[in-house]
Design an enzyme around this catalytic site. Structure first.
Site, PDB file in Angstrom:
ATOM      1  N   ASP A 145       0.868  -1.172   0.000  1.00  0.00           N
ATOM      2  CA  ASP A 145       0.000   0.000   0.000  1.00  0.00           C
ATOM      3  C   ASP A 145       0.912   1.230   0.000  1.00  0.00           C
ATOM      4  O   ASP A 145       1.724   1.425   0.916  1.00  0.00           O
ATOM      5  CB  ASP A 145      -0.892  -0.035   1.250  1.00  0.00           C
ATOM      6  CG  ASP A 145      -1.913   1.102   1.280  1.00  0.00           C
ATOM      7  OD1 ASP A 145      -1.647   2.162   0.672  1.00  0.00           O
ATOM      8  OD2 ASP A 145      -2.955   0.931   1.937  1.00  0.00           O
ATOM      9  N   LYS A 157      -3.868  12.128  -1.679  1.00  0.00           N
ATOM     10  CA  LYS A 157      -2.854  12.563  -0.712  1.00  0.00           C
ATOM     11  C   LYS A 157      -1.780  13.355  -1.465  1.00  0.00           C
ATOM     12  O   LYS A 157      -2.058  14.435  -1.948  1.00  0.00           O
ATOM     13  CB  LYS A 157      -2.330  11.352   0.051  1.00  0.00           C
ATOM     14  CG  LYS A 157      -3.423  10.797   0.981  1.00  0.00           C
ATOM     15  CD  LYS A 157      -3.095   9.494   1.639  1.00  0.00           C
ATOM     16  CE  LYS A 157      -4.248   9.084   2.563  1.00  0.00           C
ATOM     17  NZ  LYS A 157      -4.202   7.684   2.940  1.00  0.00           N
ATOM     18  N   ARG A 182       0.414  14.761  13.835  1.00  0.00           N
ATOM     19  CA  ARG A 182       1.045  14.356  12.582  1.00  0.00           C
ATOM     20  C   ARG A 182       1.223  15.562  11.675  1.00  0.00           C
ATOM     21  O   ARG A 182       0.298  16.342  11.473  1.00  0.00           O
ATOM     22  CB  ARG A 182       0.126  13.325  11.930  1.00  0.00           C
ATOM     23  CG  ARG A 182       0.727  12.527  10.833  1.00  0.00           C
ATOM     24  CD  ARG A 182      -0.205  11.419  10.438  1.00  0.00           C
ATOM     25  NE  ARG A 182      -1.416  11.936   9.796  1.00  0.00           N
ATOM     26  CZ  ARG A 182      -2.134  11.254   8.896  1.00  0.00           C
ATOM     27  NH1 ARG A 182      -1.773  10.020   8.561  1.00  0.00           N
ATOM     28  NH2 ARG A 182      -3.205  11.772   8.344  1.00  0.00           N
TER      29      ARG A 182
HETATM   30  C1  LIG Z   1      -5.385   7.022   3.280  1.00  0.00           C
HETATM   31  C2  LIG Z   1      -5.135   5.562   3.250  1.00  0.00           C
HETATM   32  C3  LIG Z   1      -6.012   4.699   2.606  1.00  0.00           C
HETATM   33  C4  LIG Z   1      -7.289   5.245   2.044  1.00  0.00           C
HETATM   34  O1  LIG Z   1      -8.174   4.312   1.599  1.00  0.00           O
HETATM   35  P1  LIG Z   1      -9.531   4.813   0.912  1.00  0.00           P
HETATM   36  O2  LIG Z   1     -10.139   3.602   0.427  1.00  0.00           O
HETATM   37  O3  LIG Z   1      -9.147   5.792  -0.141  1.00  0.00           O
HETATM   38  O4  LIG Z   1     -10.340   5.517   1.955  1.00  0.00           O
HETATM   39  C5  LIG Z   1      -5.670   3.360   2.518  1.00  0.00           C
HETATM   40  N1  LIG Z   1      -4.518   2.896   3.064  1.00  0.00           N
HETATM   41  C6  LIG Z   1      -3.670   3.713   3.725  1.00  0.00           C
HETATM   42  C7  LIG Z   1      -2.421   3.169   4.299  1.00  0.00           C
HETATM   43  C8  LIG Z   1      -3.964   5.062   3.847  1.00  0.00           C
HETATM   44  O5  LIG Z   1      -3.139   5.865   4.506  1.00  0.00           O
END
Ligand SMILES: *Cc1c(COP(=O)(O)O)cnc(C)c1O
Length: 409
Positions: free
Chosen positions: A194, A220, A368
């Protein structure tokens, strides 16, 4: 470093012109681009055009005339460069959570003789929730959540998929992607990374690391806007064998043949499910323009200098006010954010925002601060710590209105 020296750093920063490509509110120091990226100026004009000329005037013909149908792959190809992937290995679709679901299921189908999905107990909640949902759906797998230090020992011949987030959303700890991917492969496991807090913050090398699968976030560091579609990566070598679980018509070999039988599309496109969200994809495509021609190594260099500077300036405040650094000091072990623990973290973040410095809070006690190198200045880092010092010295956080938890933190 003195404010004058920091001004010089800003003036000689090779990325300094990038800031002009963003629309930033006056008087705000934005240290939350890791949660919702700032607005690139090109987005509004692009949306206006997509809405008025494409949707409004050309209506349904826009699927062909304006290439709407190819947007998931076209935008994917632009992201590919940022993550060290081939243009044909990345697709933009759905949310990160849904892409995790799709890829985890498809990956497990490539390791049917194995039993375990291995992840970190501190992984981002959606990753763990999705993995648990997948486990419950398939039945024969076990979800093993271990502490970071136990990951390597827990990898074994029973591991089907290693599921990790490269940069920890709380602490900013960054895994060694090359090393863990190699270890997983030595045990015959597949890896799914991820990249939510990686993409756009520093260069990622999916190809060089031999990664099998990855997902990442569009809103992001990629600045695609709230709820922007996410992306997924499938290494070319897995594409032909990959069996999607969500077999929607947009992932069909010939969606407009309207055949009653499902046949997967060639390549990564088979991971599409339904009709792509054209407005959101257009916004993301326009937003990615700010990365055009940008050397991601320069982005990384600036990110490390910004975070280094922040930690150095924060040092006197740590002892005085009880902040505890939660982010690794070793540059190779951190992403582009810095986190501190403090029992009054929530109220402090609220009081600081009232002073024009936007960071965020993550339960139970993490403050953060994200550093988006394309639009942040060194002098802003200095100013942010100054204002935090004032919030603490004057006890501004003690105001009762800063204790009330909003729905979104
Ligand atoms: C922000 C984030 C997500 C976001 O997932 P969505 O399905 O877009 O809400 C997923 N994994 C991580 C590690 C994140 O920081």
């Amino acid at each position: 470093m003195s404010p004058e020296e920091l001004r010089t750093l800003d003036q000689t920063d090779p990325l300094r012109h990038k800031r002009e490509e963003f629309l930033l509110p006056e008087g705000v120091i934005y240290l939350d681009g890791n949660s919702l990226g700032a607005l690139p100026k090109a987005v509004a004009a692009r949306l206006e055009r997509t809405i008025k000329e494409e949707w409004g005037r050309d209506l349904i013909q826009s699927w062909n005339r304006h290439g709407w149908i190819d947007l998931p792959q076209r935008v994917g190809a632009r992201i590919a460069r940022l993550v060290g992937a081939g243009a044909d290995e990345v697709l933009v679709a759905d949310s990160t959570s849904v892409n995790l679901f799709k890829l985890l299921l498809a990956a497990l189908r490539l390791r049917p003789e194995r039993r375990v999905i291995l992840s970190e107990v501190d992984n981002f909640p959606t990753d763990l929730y999705i993995a648990e949902g997948v486990r419950a759906l398939l039945g024969q797998f076990e979800l093993r959540r271990v502490a970071r230090e136990e990951l390597e020992a827990a990898l074994d011949e029973d591991t089907a998929v290693l599921l990790l987030t490269e940069v920890d959303y709380r602490t900013g700890y960054r895994h060694d992607m090359a090393h863990l991917t190699r270890l997983a492969h030595q045990k015959g496991a597949l890896v799914l990374w991820d990249l939510a807090h990686s993409t756009g913050a520093f260069p990622v090398h999916l190809g060089a690391c031999g990664v099998d699968f990855a997902v990442g976030c569009g809103y992001k560091y990629l600045n695609g806007g709230p709820g922007a579609p996410a992306f997924l990566f499938v290494a070319r070598r897995h594409q032909a064998a990959l069996k999607p679980f969500l077999t929607g018509w947009m992932g069909h070999q010939e969606p407009f043949a309207f055949s009653p039988l499902y046949l997967p599309a060639e390549g990564v496109r088979r991971m599409l499910v339904g009709t792509p969200p054209i407005l959101s994809l257009s916004a993301l495509e326009a937003a990615l323009g700010v990365f055009e021609g940008v050397d991601m190594e320069l982005v990384r260099q600036k990110s490390l200098r910004l975070t280094e500077l922040f930690m150095a300036l924060m040092e006197p405040l740590e002892a005085r006010y009880g902040f505890r650094l939660a982010t690794p000091r070793a540059p190779e072990r951190r992403g582009s954010q810095v986190a501190y623990r403090h029992p009054q973290g929530y109220a402090i973040i609220q009081a600081l925002a009232a002073q024009g410095v936007v960071g965020d809070f993550r339960a139970p006690d993490i403050l953060r601060f994200g550093f988006a190198p394309l639009y942040l200045r060194y002098t802003e880092v200095y100013e942010a710590v100054e204002r935090l010092g004032q919030v603490m010295e004057q006890g501004l956080w003690q105001d009762p209105r800063y204790q009330e938890r909003a729905k979104v933190t």
